[in-house]
Each structure stands twice: as structure tokens, then as C-alpha cells.
Design a protein around this motif. Structure first.
Motif, PDB file in Angstrom:
ATOM      1  N   ALA A   1      25.623  33.057  13.305  1.00 39.67           N
ATOM      2  CA  ALA A   1      27.073  32.865  13.347  1.00 39.67           C
ATOM      3  C   ALA A   1      27.707  33.066  11.996  1.00 39.67           C
ATOM      4  O   ALA A   1      28.900  33.240  11.897  1.00 39.67           O
ATOM      5  CB  ALA A   1      27.384  31.457  13.856  1.00 39.67           C
ATOM      6  N   GLY A   2      26.952  33.055  10.928  1.00 43.55           N
ATOM      7  CA  GLY A   2      27.524  33.263   9.606  1.00 43.55           C
ATOM      8  C   GLY A   2      27.186  32.111   8.689  1.00 43.55           C
ATOM      9  O   GLY A   2      26.793  31.025   9.123  1.00 43.55           O
ATOM     10  N   LYS A   3      27.351  32.398   7.413  1.00 40.28           N
ATOM     11  CA  LYS A   3      27.011  31.409   6.398  1.00 40.28           C
ATOM     12  C   LYS A   3      27.998  30.249   6.441  1.00 40.28           C
ATOM     13  O   LYS A   3      29.179  30.425   6.676  1.00 40.28           O
ATOM     14  CB  LYS A   3      27.048  32.073   5.011  1.00 40.28           C
ATOM     15  N   VAL A   4      27.513  29.053   6.194  1.00 42.68           N
ATOM     16  CA  VAL A   4      28.362  27.869   6.184  1.00 42.68           C
ATOM     17  C   VAL A   4      29.190  27.854   4.913  1.00 42.68           C
ATOM     18  O   VAL A   4      28.678  28.102   3.810  1.00 42.68           O
ATOM     19  CB  VAL A   4      27.507  26.587   6.281  1.00 42.68           C
TER      20      VAL A   4
ATOM     21  N   TYR B   1      33.685  22.261  11.118  1.00 38.73           N
ATOM     22  CA  TYR B   1      34.663  22.964  11.959  1.00 38.73           C
ATOM     23  C   TYR B   1      34.145  24.367  12.250  1.00 38.73           C
ATOM     24  O   TYR B   1      33.392  24.956  11.457  1.00 38.73           O
ATOM     25  CB  TYR B   1      36.020  23.035  11.260  1.00 38.73           C
ATOM     26  N   ARG B   2      34.574  24.893  13.391  1.00 36.88           N
ATOM     27  CA  ARG B   2      34.098  26.206  13.809  1.00 36.88           C
ATOM     28  C   ARG B   2      35.266  27.147  14.130  1.00 36.88           C
ATOM     29  O   ARG B   2      36.284  26.722  14.687  1.00 36.88           O
ATOM     30  CB  ARG B   2      33.215  26.093  15.066  1.00 36.88           C
ATOM     31  N   CYS B   3      35.055  28.434  13.800  1.00 36.43           N
ATOM     32  CA  CYS B   3      35.918  29.516  14.265  1.00 36.43           C
ATOM     33  C   CYS B   3      35.183  30.159  15.449  1.00 36.43           C
ATOM     34  O   CYS B   3      34.062  30.668  15.286  1.00 36.43           O
ATOM     35  CB  CYS B   3      36.136  30.565  13.179  1.00 36.43           C
TER      36      CYS B   3
ATOM     37  N   ILE C   1      31.338  32.731  21.198  1.00 37.06           N
ATOM     38  CA  ILE C   1      30.688  33.170  19.964  1.00 37.06           C
ATOM     39  C   ILE C   1      31.327  32.470  18.769  1.00 37.06           C
ATOM     40  O   ILE C   1      32.546  32.585  18.535  1.00 37.06           O
ATOM     41  CB  ILE C   1      30.781  34.691  19.800  1.00 37.06           C
ATOM     42  N   MET C   2      30.494  31.743  18.027  1.00 35.42           N
ATOM     43  CA  MET C   2      30.979  31.125  16.783  1.00 35.42           C
ATOM     44  C   MET C   2      30.851  32.152  15.656  1.00 35.42           C
ATOM     45  O   MET C   2      29.746  32.626  15.369  1.00 35.42           O
ATOM     46  CB  MET C   2      30.167  29.875  16.458  1.00 35.42           C
ATOM     47  N   ILE C   3      31.982  32.482  15.014  1.00 30.95           N
ATOM     48  CA  ILE C   3      31.962  33.514  13.985  1.00 30.95           C
ATOM     49  C   ILE C   3      31.988  32.945  12.566  1.00 30.95           C
ATOM     50  O   ILE C   3      31.680  33.658  11.607  1.00 30.95           O
ATOM     51  CB  ILE C   3      33.130  34.498  14.172  1.00 30.95           C
ATOM     52  N   GLN C   4      32.336  31.677  12.434  1.00 34.65           N
ATOM     53  CA  GLN C   4      32.333  31.077  11.102  1.00 34.65           C
ATOM     54  C   GLN C   4      32.225  29.564  11.248  1.00 34.65           C
ATOM     55  O   GLN C   4      32.787  28.965  12.166  1.00 34.65           O
ATOM     56  CB  GLN C   4      33.627  31.432  10.336  1.00 34.65           C
TER      57      GLN C   4
END
Length: 382
Positions: A19-22, A100-102, A112-115
Motif C-alpha cells: 500500500a505504500g510507505k508509512v 489514517y488511511r487514503c 485499495i489503501m494507497i497511503q
């Protein structure tokens, strides 16, 4: 059964990692923060939302793009041209910390969680912050961003979804980037300068120090006609290498009092009005004194002319004076010797001499007889 649970756990972990780096973000209480979330072009028409993570796979909706785009102190907007949706949270409190999630919603499938962001809210100074998240510049110009930090780690300036610049200088999409580090007793600062801006440099960037990061949006606009003219004038007036250039610390010369502020302008206008009044009063007094001198001189000249005229009139003699009571007239009266015998005794008798009597006549008709020779009397008669 255990094998299936292990596979499911691995899939969830892989999904979380993919999903991407935290992003770890630190904000002071009462402040605000904007989070950018970039997505693929395939998800342009999909619904996006921002949620707060409550458990391993439980996320509570806060705002969505298909609902009212603001809820309380959180708002969301979607730029389908840039393929970025942003979430802004304001008036943060200590209770707003957390994950929190985007997320992009997938109809009939798994969202789909993108960030993924971790938000830290602190009552003191954040470990990494910038003065403002929105910075603007013009094409061909430059922008400067100051990143203040107190944590440790490598300093990087990155374009979202792109490359990063570390060290002292580098380039991002053909634009020059310099990083200058300074420090004092309170905190340390990294000043990031992007020069030679292009229109395509408009994007989100990250100021990163160690694990912490702070998003910054840079907007590049085209130069207006006034800005182009000003730049051309500045370029024309730049000193040549042979000429000494002005010191960068020299104070600018003030013209028309535009840099002195409204109070300084009013003071100078008041002072000028006082000077004008003093000048007008002085000129008025000068005119009055000059007029008085001219009037006095003219009266003195008139008096002097009249006096000279009177003297000239008194000293002049008219050969034919008009009748006047003060003028004495005379009458010559011829008389024979025999007529004078009784009038005078001093005359000697002479038969051959004819005497005449001259009577002086004044306005009172009195006569004073005078004896004149006959010849002279006859001359008067003629």
C-alpha cells in the motif's frame, strides 16, 4: 486450517506493505495538516475516502468524495487531472493522534489503501514542521522552503512518487535543488531552494528527516506581463563584471516615501504643508511691505512736486496781470504852468517849461499827483 490462516496473514501483510510507505507526521495542538494521496489513472472515476484505523482491519470513515466533502474539522477534495486527492484536518487535539488511511473504493471488490499516515499531535514544538504547506512561484523563478527539525536522520527533499535529493545539491525533473543546513541552540533548519522553475514542477513534495516527513505543495504559475517587464528591466540594470556591484546587505534607497509606511507619509505631507504655509505668509508680508514703501514714496513725490509747483508760481511774473485789488494804476494829467501855481510853491517860474501832474490811481480812485516833464507826459499820453 493453520495453513490457510498463515496464507491469509501473509496476504494481509503483503497488502499492507504494497500500500505504500508509512508517513510519520508531527503537528502541534490547535494546528492543521493537509495530506496528499496519489492514485493510479485507473481509479479516476472511483470513490476515494479518508478513514481512521481502529484495529487491524477496521477503518472508520471520516470523509468521502461521494458525500458532503467536509465533516466537522476534516475535508476532502479530488483533483482528477493530477490524480491526487487531499485531506485537510484542522483544530487538531491530542485525541486526533493515530493511524489514517487514503483509500480507493472498489465496487464488488476489496478497497485499495494507497497511503498510510501516522499522525502525532504534541502540545509542544513538533519534531519536524514547515512554516506553510502551500508555496507559490513563477516560471523561471525560484522558491525557498525552510524545514525545522529536532530529530535525527538523513535529510531528503523528494517529489511525491518521484526521486529525492540528499546532500547539498541535485536536480529534480531538470530543476536545480540546493539544501543548506544551519543549527542553533533551539533547533536545526534545512533551507531548500528550487531554482529555474518550470510549469511541470507544480506538485507535492516531501521534506523528510529520518522517519518523519512533512508534505509541501509547490505551485508554479506563468509570469505576467508586468513580471516579465520587471525582470527585463532588472537584467538590463545589473552591473557588468567590470563594475562594482552593490552590497547585498545595503539598504534600498527609498523613493516617494513608499517604504516609510502610512505614518511616515502623513508626517512628511504635514511637514510640507507647514513649509508651504510659512512660505506663503513670508511672501504675503514681503508684498505688503513693498506695497507700503511704494505708496509712501509716491505720496512723498507728489508732495514734493506740489511744493515745487507752488514755489514756481509765486516766483513767476505775469507781464499782463489781471485786475486785482492789490495792483496800483497811474494816470498822467498834462497841466500848464498857470495851473500849477497854486499847487506847488517850490517850482521856479519858467514860461518855457510845461509841467504835468501824474496821479497814482488805486482801486479806491485816490490820486497822488506827480510832476513830470512835459515831454515825458506827452510820451505817456501817446
Amino acid at each position: 486450517m493453520a495453513l490457510h490462516l498463515s496464507l491469509l496473514l501473509l496476504l494481509l501483510i503483503f497488502d499492507r506493505l504494497s500500500a505504500g510507505k508509512v508517513g510519520y507526521v508531527s503537528v502541534q495542538t490547535g494546528g492543521s495538516i493537509t495530506f496528499p494521496c496519489s492514485y493510479d489513472q485507473y481509479y479516476i472515476k472511483h470513490v476515494k475516502y479518508w478513514c481512521q484505523e481502529l484495529g487491524w482491519d477496521v477503518c472508520s470513515y471520516l470523509v468521502r468524495t461521494d458525500h458532503p466533502k467536509s465533516s466537522g474539522k476534516t475535508s476532502i477534495s479530488d483533483d482528477i487531472n493530477k490524480r491526487i486527492f487531499t485531506v485537510t484536518m484542522t483544530y487538531l487535539t491530542l485525541w486526533d493522534y493515530g493511524n489514517y488511511r487514503c483509500v480507493v473504493e472498489i465496487n464488488g471488490g476489496t478497497d485499495i489503501m494507497i497511503q498510510w499516515f501516522y499522525l502525532s499531535v504534541t502540545p509542544g514544538t513538533p519534531e519536524l514542521y514547515v512554516e506553510q504547506q502551500e508555496v507559490t512561484g513563477v516560471e523561471g523563478g525560484s522558491v525557498t522552503v525552510c524545514c525545522y527539525y529536532s530529530n535525527s536522520g538523513d535529510m531528503k527533499w523528494c517529489r511525491m512518487g518521484g526521486d529525492c535529493v540528499s546532500g547539498n545539491s541535485g536536480t529534480l525533473n531538470g530543476t536545480s535543488v540546493t539544501l543548506m543546513r544551519t543549527s542553533d541552540a533551539n533547533n536545526r533548519t534545512v533551507t531548500v531552494t528550487m531554482s529555474g522553475l518550470k510549469m511541470e514542477n507544480t506538485d507535492w513534495y516531501w521534506c523528510r528527516v529520518g522517519e518523519l516527513e512533512m508534505p509541501v505543495h509547490i505551485t508554479v504559475s506563468q509570469q505576467t506581463a508586468t513580471q516579465r517587464t520587471s525582470k527585463m528591466t532588472s537584467t538590463t540594470q545589473d552591473p557588468t563584471p567590470q563594475q562594482p556591484s552593490a552590497s547585498p546587505t545595503a539598504e534600498p534607497v527609498q523613493t516617494d516615501n513608499t517604504s516609510q509606511g502610512a505614518e511616515g507619509n502623513m508626517e512628511e505631507v504635514h511637514q510640507r504643508s507647514i513649509d508651504v504655509k510659512v512660505l506663503l505668509i513670508s511672501l504675503g508680508m514681503l508684498v505688503g511691505v513693498t506695497a507700503g514703501i511704494l505708496v509712501t514714496w509716491k505720496m512723498w513725490r507728489r508732495h514734493k512736486d506740489n511744493k515745487a509747483k507752488d514755489q514756481t508760481t509765486n516766483n513767476s511774473v505775469d507781464p499782463f496781470p489781471e485786475a486785482d485789488d492789490d495792483v496800483t494804476y497811474s494816470t498822467v494829467i498834462p497841466q500848464h504852468k498857470t495851473q500849477l501855481k497854486g499847487q506847488t510853491k517850490s517850482a521856479e517860474p519858467d514860461d518855457n517849461v510845461v509841467y504835468s501832474s501824474l496821479a497814482l490811481q488805486v482801486t479806491t480812485q485816490s490820486y497822488y499827483p506827480l510832476l513830470l516833464p512835459v515831454g515825458l507826459a506827452q510820451w505817456f499820453e501817446a
